[in-house]
Structure formats: structure tokens, C-alpha cells
Design an enzyme around this catalytic site. Structure first.
Site, PDB file in Angstrom:
ATOM      1  N   HIS A 105      -6.934  35.246  -0.879  1.00  0.00           N
ATOM      2  CA  HIS A 105      -7.458  36.479   0.304  1.00  0.00           C
ATOM      3  C   HIS A 105      -6.330  36.105   1.136  1.00  0.00           C
ATOM      4  CE1 HIS A 105     -11.211  36.189  -2.169  1.00  0.00           C
ATOM      5  NE2 HIS A 105     -11.686  35.468  -0.990  1.00  0.00           N
ATOM      6  N   HIS A 175     -16.010  41.319   1.697  1.00  0.00           N
ATOM      7  CA  HIS A 175     -16.367  39.471   0.832  1.00  0.00           C
ATOM      8  C   HIS A 175     -18.051  39.697   1.757  1.00  0.00           C
ATOM      9  CE1 HIS A 175     -16.701  36.380  -0.093  1.00  0.00           C
ATOM     10  NE2 HIS A 175     -14.984  35.983  -0.973  1.00  0.00           N
ATOM     11  N   GLU A 312     -17.337  41.903  -4.856  1.00  0.00           N
ATOM     12  CA  GLU A 312     -15.984  43.116  -4.719  1.00  0.00           C
ATOM     13  C   GLU A 312     -15.408  43.486  -5.556  1.00  0.00           C
ATOM     14  OE1 GLU A 312     -14.050  38.668  -3.212  1.00  0.00           O
ATOM     15  OE2 GLU A 312     -16.379  37.877  -4.092  1.00  0.00           O
TER      16      GLU A 312
END
Length: 347
Positions: A105, A175, A312
Site C-alpha cells: 500500500h 480501501h 479494491e
């Protein structure tokens, strides 16, 4: 611009604001920390508004929790194996912030931990921007990002835009953790999921894709028909065992590049259905397998494992290291565009 209200301050003193968008019976709130979706209220079958997003009442849990609730994620969402990738004959090294080996991420301070700038807003939309300088978290190129949230009576649309001064990799997503029975209602295992995907990307024990494109046929990964999330999640299938449940990338059957349906979810408790559409090649279906220990959520809700699920929209995880995956390379001067839409109905 719609009125914003203070939502605390970051450790360096930077103010964080909360914006509320409205469209018909729907309302959505967004905080500038992480560009995070804070709440999304949609009517159930009786017309009662239900908040279908996990989130926190104050800023502090967003700063410290680390699970990216509702956040915009980048420069590269999901994982990059070995915390490095090749580009134009050079290897770029990134933070190994996932299991001490892999990159997750966007790194130590990804876009989910940055304060975004509110550039433009109306009653039903908000445009946020962010600048990521060359070399930040190890990525090449000055990257300028804009994300617009638009709320309509149908649901929420997220439009992503990015441009880089150098060739780089770019994979932006949101997210959000959804619970269509209400964020405070408990586990999502009785809610149904449908992923129109014949294939998915299996992973190693640390959730890095092996490079294989595997059929879902005959496995618990076959979610092509509406299936209770909990129906097969506990089966002794290696991919589920090593991830603690679903946490994988599916490959929607329809071709990427156009806004097409990639997922549908439903709660029999509220009657709320959510259809997800995306222009990107993959979607990560994650069942909140590691929410235990989460701070109390909005209204004191005791969030725990599988109290929410994520869809996602993305390039495949570790795409920079797999030539057989769709390319996530953003060339200098070119424009990254992506749209994801979450449409709601109730019956």
C-alpha cells in the site's frame, strides 16, 4: 463549496477536515486524512438510512490503526514482492513494510497516511489532490494525483487521475470496508458476494502472486453465482488457509478499459444490494480477516474479524514483477485514469 467541519489535527498540526456530500436519500462523508471515506448512508428496504462503511468517530484511530479504513491507497495499492521492481533497466527498492520482506500500500507513509488537499467541492462532489515527489517511498517521478468523489441517487463514483514527470508504476484504489447490514451489525458472513470472474491470481504464503492465472472452477474461489461470504471461507483450501480467508485478486471476465460490472453484494437483513463497476483489470476481495484488535468504530461499534469486506479495484498485485500481468507502468506525461462505481438498491 459544501461546509466542512474540523476533524482534528495531524501530529504536525495540519488540520484535517470532514466534508459531507448529499444526493437524494444518500449521504457520504469524507475526511482529508487519507482522502478516507468516513461514512456512506443508503436507504434500506424500508427507507431507513444505513451506514454501510466501517470508520471511526475521531482522527486518532485513523492515524494509528493501520488498516486503511476507507482510505485512498497509492502510489501502488496492494503488494509488491521483495519490495522492489524493475523499470527501464533499473531496479527500484521500496520499503519492506509487509512481513519485513514485501511492500504494501505505498510504503511507510503511503497516500493513505497523507493529508489530501480539497481542490473543489459541491453539494454532491469533492475533488482531492496530492503531490508525491520523485523518490518518495522509492518511486520514480513527481506524481500529481486527483481523485473526485461524486454522489448520485444511484450511489458513489470515484474518478482517479494521475500524471508523472518520469516513467513510474501507478495503482490507485480505495480501501473501503463495507457491511451492507450496517457498519455496527457484526460479521458479514451471511451477506452474499458475486464475482463474475473465471480466473484469479493465486499467491504464496505471504500473499504475493505466484504469476499463475488459475481457474476458479471447482474451488472455493468460484464466486460466479451469489454465494454467502461464509459458505466456503473456512474450507481447508490452501489459498484460504494461508490468507485467513478471502484476500485475493480476481480477474473480471469483461475486458478492462470500460466501466463494467465486477462484483455484486447483498444483505438479506437490510435488503441493500451493491453493484461494483470498474475500468481496471482486477479486484481484490478481502474479508477483513485481520480486524481483531481494531479500535472501537463509530458509535463504539466493536469491530472485529470479518465485520467488513473490501472490493479494491486495481491492477493485479505485484504486477511490476510479472510480465504476463497487465502493465501498471505510467509513462512520463501520460495520464492515468480510472473509474470505480458503487451503486445501491434495496428490496
Amino acid at each position: 463549496m459544501p461546509h466542512s467541519i474540523p476533524f482534528g489535527a495531524a501530529p504536525d498540526g495540519t488540520a484535517v477536515e470532514l466534508y459531507t456530500l448529499t444526493a437524494g436519500a444518500l449521504t457520504c462523508s469524507v475526511i482529508t486524512f487519507g482522502g478516507s471515506l468516513h461514512s456512506l448512508r443508503v436507504p434500506d428496504r424500508t427507507g431507513k438510512p444505513v451506514d454501510v462503511l466501517l470508520g471511526f468517530d475521531t482522527l486518532e484511530p485513523y492515524l494509528t490503526h493501520g488498516k486503511s479504513l476507507g482510505a485512498l491507497v497509492g502510489r501502488y495499492a496492494n503488494r509488491i514482492g521483495g519490495a522492489k521492481f524493475p523499470l527501464n533497466g533499473k531496479t527500484y527498492s521500496l520499503a519492506a513494510n509487509n512481513n519485513g520482506v514485501n511492500h504494501l500500500h505505498g510504503g511507510l507513509v503511503g497516500f493513505n497516511h497523507r493529508i489530501w488537499t480539497a481542490e473543489d467541492a459541491g453539494d454532491n462532489y469533492l475533488t482531492l489532490s496530492l503531490f508525491s515527489p520523485d523518490g518518495e517511498e522509492g518511486y520514480p517521478g513527481d506524481l500529481t494525483v486527483r481523485v473526485t468523489y461524486t454522489l448520485t441517487e444511484e450511489g458513489l463514483t470515484i474518478d482517479y487521475w494521475a500524471q508523472s514527470s518520469q516513467d513510474t508504476v501507478c495503482n490507485l484504489t480505495n480501501h473501503a470496508y463495507f457491511n451492507l447490514s450496517g457498519h455496527d451489525s457484526g460479521p458479514v458472513l451471511d451477506q452474499t458476494i458475486q464475482l463474475p470472474a473465471d480466473f484469479y491470481t493465486p499467491t504464496d504464503p505471504l500473499s504475493i502472486p505466484t504469476g499463475e492465472i488459475a481457474p476458479v472452477e471447482g474451488t472455493p474461489m468460484d464466486l460466479r453465482e451469489p454465494t454467502p461470504i461464509g459458505a466456503h471461507i473456512g474450507e481447508a483450501f490452501p489459498q484460504l488457509l494461508q490468507a485467513g480467508g478471502y484476500d485475493h485478486n480476481w480477474i473480471p471476465n469483461d475486458e478492462a478499459g470500460t466501466l463494467r460490472p465486477i462484483a455484486r453484494a447483498f444483505s438479506a437483513v437490510t435488503g441493500i444490494s451493491m453493484e461494483v463497476l470498474s475500468t481496471l483489470p482486477g479486484v481484490q476481495f478481502y474479508t477483513g480477516n485481520y480486524l481483531n484488535g481494531c479500535p472501537a468504530g463509530k458509535g463504539g461499534a466493536p469491530y472485529a474479524n470479518r465485520w467488513g469486506f473490501c472490493l479494491e479495484t486495481q491492477f493485479y498485485p505485484d504486477s511490476p514483477n510479472h510480465e504476463n500481468f497487465p502493465s501498471c507502468v505510467l509513462r512520463a506525461g501520460e495520464i492515468f485514469r480510472h473509474t470505480a462505481a458503487f451503486r445501491f438498491s434495496a428490496k
